[in-house]
Design a protein around this motif. Structure first.
Motif, mmCIF file in Angstrom:
data_model
loop_
_atom_site.group_PDB
_atom_site.id
_atom_site.type_symbol
_atom_site.label_atom_id
_atom_site.label_comp_id
_atom_site.label_asym_id
_atom_site.label_seq_id
_atom_site.Cartn_x
_atom_site.Cartn_y
_atom_site.Cartn_z
ATOM 1 N N TYR A 1 49.183 18.543 84.479
ATOM 2 C CA TYR A 1 49.523 19.892 84.039
ATOM 3 C C TYR A 1 49.308 20.251 82.450
ATOM 4 O O TYR A 1 48.932 19.471 81.449
ATOM 5 C CB TYR A 1 51.036 20.225 83.947
ATOM 6 C CG TYR A 1 52.041 19.315 83.081
ATOM 7 C CD1 TYR A 1 52.217 19.940 81.856
ATOM 8 C CD2 TYR A 1 52.458 18.274 83.418
ATOM 9 C CE1 TYR A 1 53.199 19.404 81.069
ATOM 10 C CE2 TYR A 1 53.507 17.449 82.724
ATOM 11 C CZ TYR A 1 53.803 17.633 81.305
ATOM 12 O OH TYR A 1 54.657 17.379 80.687
ATOM 13 N N ASP A 2 49.042 21.619 82.257
ATOM 14 C CA ASP A 2 48.565 22.067 81.165
ATOM 15 C C ASP A 2 49.313 23.366 80.632
ATOM 16 O O ASP A 2 49.436 24.264 81.610
ATOM 17 C CB ASP A 2 46.956 22.392 81.156
ATOM 18 C CG ASP A 2 46.398 22.960 80.034
ATOM 19 O OD1 ASP A 2 46.812 23.898 79.270
ATOM 20 O OD2 ASP A 2 45.164 22.472 79.878
ATOM 21 N N ILE A 3 49.687 23.716 79.681
ATOM 22 C CA ILE A 3 50.397 24.762 79.111
ATOM 23 C C ILE A 3 49.772 25.526 77.968
ATOM 24 O O ILE A 3 49.627 24.629 76.877
ATOM 25 C CB ILE A 3 52.102 24.817 78.868
ATOM 26 C CG1 ILE A 3 52.769 24.161 79.939
ATOM 27 C CG2 ILE A 3 52.702 25.846 78.393
ATOM 28 C CD1 ILE A 3 54.118 23.773 79.539
ATOM 29 N N SER A 4 49.084 26.786 78.047
ATOM 30 C CA SER A 4 48.317 27.142 77.151
ATOM 31 C C SER A 4 48.609 28.820 76.789
ATOM 32 O O SER A 4 49.231 29.277 77.597
ATOM 33 C CB SER A 4 46.678 26.892 77.552
ATOM 34 O OG SER A 4 46.383 25.790 77.984
ATOM 35 N N ALA A 5 48.329 29.027 75.460
ATOM 36 C CA ALA A 5 48.577 30.217 75.127
ATOM 37 C C ALA A 5 47.613 30.631 74.087
ATOM 38 O O ALA A 5 46.996 29.828 73.334
ATOM 39 C CB ALA A 5 50.005 30.416 74.346
ATOM 40 N N GLN A 6 47.081 32.062 74.033
ATOM 41 C CA GLN A 6 46.287 32.501 73.102
ATOM 42 C C GLN A 6 46.782 33.657 72.473
ATOM 43 O O GLN A 6 47.060 34.687 73.237
ATOM 44 C CB GLN A 6 44.876 32.850 73.793
ATOM 45 C CG GLN A 6 43.791 33.285 72.598
ATOM 46 C CD GLN A 6 42.530 33.626 73.154
ATOM 47 O OE1 GLN A 6 41.778 32.513 73.899
ATOM 48 N NE2 GLN A 6 41.906 34.623 72.971
ATOM 49 N N TYR A 7 46.559 34.042 71.024
ATOM 50 C CA TYR A 7 47.105 35.383 70.604
ATOM 51 C C TYR A 7 45.732 35.960 69.657
ATOM 52 O O TYR A 7 45.137 35.208 69.111
ATOM 53 C CB TYR A 7 48.044 35.074 69.585
ATOM 54 C CG TYR A 7 48.547 36.315 68.673
ATOM 55 C CD1 TYR A 7 49.249 37.390 69.560
ATOM 56 C CD2 TYR A 7 48.630 36.508 67.380
ATOM 57 C CE1 TYR A 7 49.762 38.424 68.744
ATOM 58 C CE2 TYR A 7 48.999 37.613 66.978
ATOM 59 C CZ TYR A 7 49.555 38.699 67.520
ATOM 60 O OH TYR A 7 50.137 39.623 67.052
ATOM 61 N N ALA A 8 45.693 37.237 70.100
ATOM 62 C CA ALA A 8 44.562 38.141 69.305
ATOM 63 C C ALA A 8 43.164 37.614 70.087
ATOM 64 O O ALA A 8 43.082 36.727 71.083
ATOM 65 C CB ALA A 8 44.503 37.610 67.920
ATOM 66 N N SER A 9 41.960 38.305 69.548
ATOM 67 C CA SER A 9 40.901 38.099 70.206
ATOM 68 C C SER A 9 39.715 38.591 69.253
ATOM 69 O O SER A 9 39.819 39.633 68.644
ATOM 70 C CB SER A 9 40.699 39.074 71.361
ATOM 71 O OG SER A 9 39.412 39.054 72.186
ATOM 72 N N ALA A 10 38.715 37.633 68.970
ATOM 73 C CA ALA A 10 37.806 37.833 67.901
ATOM 74 C C ALA A 10 36.592 38.317 68.536
ATOM 75 O O ALA A 10 35.516 37.722 68.690
ATOM 76 C CB ALA A 10 37.356 36.714 67.429
ATOM 77 N N LYS A 11 36.559 39.776 68.898
ATOM 78 C CA LYS A 11 35.432 40.299 69.518
ATOM 79 C C LYS A 11 34.688 41.211 68.491
ATOM 80 O O LYS A 11 33.460 41.447 68.571
ATOM 81 C CB LYS A 11 36.023 41.391 70.439
ATOM 82 C CG LYS A 11 36.835 40.793 71.575
ATOM 83 C CD LYS A 11 37.067 41.683 72.918
ATOM 84 C CE LYS A 11 37.319 40.924 74.102
ATOM 85 N NZ LYS A 11 37.853 41.877 74.989
ATOM 86 N N LYS A 12 35.411 41.672 67.303
ATOM 87 C CA LYS A 12 34.562 42.542 66.616
ATOM 88 C C LYS A 12 34.561 41.786 65.006
ATOM 89 O O LYS A 12 35.393 41.061 64.940
ATOM 90 C CB LYS A 12 35.439 43.845 66.270
ATOM 91 C CG LYS A 12 35.300 44.711 67.462
ATOM 92 C CD LYS A 12 35.899 46.265 67.232
ATOM 93 C CE LYS A 12 36.079 47.084 68.506
ATOM 94 N NZ LYS A 12 36.451 48.576 68.481
ATOM 95 N N VAL A 13 33.601 42.096 64.366
ATOM 96 C CA VAL A 13 33.576 41.470 62.807
ATOM 97 C C VAL A 13 34.808 41.761 62.142
ATOM 98 O O VAL A 13 35.437 42.832 62.133
ATOM 99 C CB VAL A 13 32.445 42.225 62.192
ATOM 100 C CG1 VAL A 13 32.422 41.450 60.568
ATOM 101 C CG2 VAL A 13 31.187 41.965 62.972
ATOM 102 N N GLY A 14 35.521 40.688 61.764
ATOM 103 C CA GLY A 14 37.085 40.663 60.972
ATOM 104 C C GLY A 14 37.832 40.296 61.615
ATOM 105 O O GLY A 14 39.032 39.933 61.207
ATOM 106 N N GLN A 15 37.552 40.170 62.962
ATOM 107 C CA GLN A 15 38.870 40.001 63.821
ATOM 108 C C GLN A 15 39.061 38.034 64.160
ATOM 109 O O GLN A 15 37.792 37.564 63.852
ATOM 110 C CB GLN A 15 38.693 40.557 65.075
ATOM 111 C CG GLN A 15 38.845 41.908 65.370
ATOM 112 C CD GLN A 15 38.784 42.672 66.568
ATOM 113 O OE1 GLN A 15 38.478 42.118 67.619
ATOM 114 N NE2 GLN A 15 39.415 43.973 66.622
ATOM 115 N N TRP A 16 40.144 38.055 64.586
ATOM 116 C CA TRP A 16 40.245 36.358 64.719
ATOM 117 C C TRP A 16 41.247 36.050 65.840
ATOM 118 O O TRP A 16 41.864 37.109 66.601
ATOM 119 C CB TRP A 16 41.047 36.018 63.247
ATOM 120 C CG TRP A 16 42.349 36.401 63.226
ATOM 121 C CD1 TRP A 16 42.749 37.724 62.401
ATOM 122 C CD2 TRP A 16 43.886 36.111 63.553
ATOM 123 N NE1 TRP A 16 44.087 37.927 62.550
ATOM 124 C CE2 TRP A 16 44.653 37.196 63.299
ATOM 125 C CE3 TRP A 16 44.125 35.359 64.799
ATOM 126 C CZ2 TRP A 16 46.096 37.262 63.735
ATOM 127 C CZ3 TRP A 16 45.646 35.257 65.047
ATOM 128 C CH2 TRP A 16 46.401 36.027 64.540
#
Length: 412
Positions: A320-335
């Protein structure tokens, strides 16, 4: 038609000005702008010239295009990596690596697409990484050994699209849906070779396929070495709510011909084996739930739980695997930042095909990793990945494993 209408509107507007103010003089500055008042740097023009200029600005002519070359679509990336690996009772590894990928797709017709790509990492199906040699070994290393000789055909297939569906025939890019891009079952770099079908609507995604496992050069010698087939089936249902989206999925991955065969890529990756031959089959059922929030404190957030059960093995067959992601680095300066906890028993998945980085790849391990990514410039990303886990070696001993990677990625 649009141009005619715009011309009429401009003429009507200018006519109104003339009718209301008598003889009106128009002026044009050095930037091409039209005015009805005189000023320094403005040149007087007649009514027809003013109408021509205004009409041209409202309806600019389209640039001529080359129909033939517009059918070609190319993209690529180069990743430079610094990596450290530490584990009990072993010498630490500190190495520099690179990965190069370049693909060209060609629109044969409106419905048929030729997909091709090359990648570094020859003879390695789960990685495109190539390690730079250090010290005296690097002095006599020719540049072709680092680049030309390391290239492989990564993708070569024909895609036929119709309505909400497609068929792919050949060696295709990975298309099985993985919530939060988990690699519990499939490494990012695995390419399925065969015939595959995909369907996607607003609330449904389907994947079906019949594929042949491609053995890398030199890894043959077992009873059934030439006939390992992979059958895949996946269903994903999507439900949309006010501020989030819920994905519920189920899949079945059937490896036919593994038991009694040698490993395809040079290692069993901790799967059960005896005398160099696999002792279990791999008939893997997968289920997952993924929630994607549009806005959590101003940024997107997603979290998922994935579970697998290998019905081809009687013991040590759960993962099993429990994963999470916050925010998205699509534009310059994003993380963006993500974290995962994972446990994979010895025969839960086919070890040669799952995540090649976590615990060094394969099964019989548990632990977690965190990663972060930042878009530094239009086509430049920097990212880091850190893994802490426990993994078992061939003797059955548990080893503490630590690995970190720092990357610079250039896309073109």
């Amino acid at each position: 038609m649009k141009k005619i209408v715009l011309s009429a509107l401009v003429a009507a507007t200018l006519g109104t000005v003339v009718a209301s103010a008598g003889t009106t003089t128009f002026y044009q500055d050095k930037n091409g702008q039209v005015f009805t008042t005189a000023a320094e740097g403005r040149e007087a023009i007649n009514l027809e010239k003013a109408a021509e200029i205004l009409n041209a600005k409202e309806a600019p002519k389209k640039k001529a295009t080359n129909v033939f070359w517009d059918r070609f679509h190319a993209k690529g990336d180069l990743r430079l990596r610094q990596e450290v690996i530490e584990k009990n009772h072993a010498i630490d590894k500190n190495r520099e690596r690179y990965r190069f990928r370049y693909g060209v797709n060609v629109d044969i017709t409106d419905n048929i697409l030729l997909e091709t790509a090359i990648s570094s990492g020859k003879y390695n199906p789960t990685s495109g990484n190539v390690t730079f040699k250090n010290g005296t070994d690097s002095k006599n290393e020719e540049i072709q050994n680092y680049f030309i000789d390391e290239l492989k055909i990564d993708i070569a297939d024909i895609k036929y699209s119709f309505d909400n569906s497609w068929f792919r025939i050949g060696k295709a890019a990975h298309h099985i849906y993985r919530p939060v891009k988990t690699q519990l079952v499939w490494d990012n770099d695995i390419r399925l070779e065969g015939i595959n079908y995909g369907y996607k609507s607003d609330d449904t995604m389907i994947r079906l396929g019949a594929n042949r496992l491609h053995r890398e050069h030199g890894y043959k010698g077992g009873v059934n070495d030439d006939d390992i087939n992979i059958f895949v089936a996946q269903y994903v249902n999507t439900q949309k709510f006010y501020n989030f989206k819920l994905n519920l999925g189920a899949a079945y991955y059937h490896y036919d011909g593994v038991k009694g065969s040698t490993d395809p890529y040079g290692s069993h990756k901790n799967n059960s084996n005896s005398g160099g031959l696999y002792t279990e089959d791999y008939q893997i059922a997968e289920a997952f739930a993924e929630v994607k929030f549009k806005d959590v404190m101003g940024k997107p957030f997603k979290i998922a739980a994935i579970g697998v059960n290998n019905f081809g093995a009687s013991n040590d067959n759960i993962g099993y695997d429990i994963s999470a992601q916050y925010a998205s680095a699509k534009k310059v300066g994003q993380w963006q930042a993500a974290a995962t906890y994972r446990k994979v028993e010895k025969d839960a998945v086919f070890g040669a095909h799952n995540d090649s980085d976590f615990s060094g790849g394969g099964t019989d391990n548990k632990g977690y990793y965190v990663k972060a990514k930042y878009k530094f410039a239009k086509n430049v990303f920097v990212q880091g990945w850190w893994n802490w886990s426990d993994t078992k070696v061939s003797t059955g001993t548990t080893v503490e494993y630590y690995r970190h990677q720092l990357d610079v990625i250039l896309k073109f």
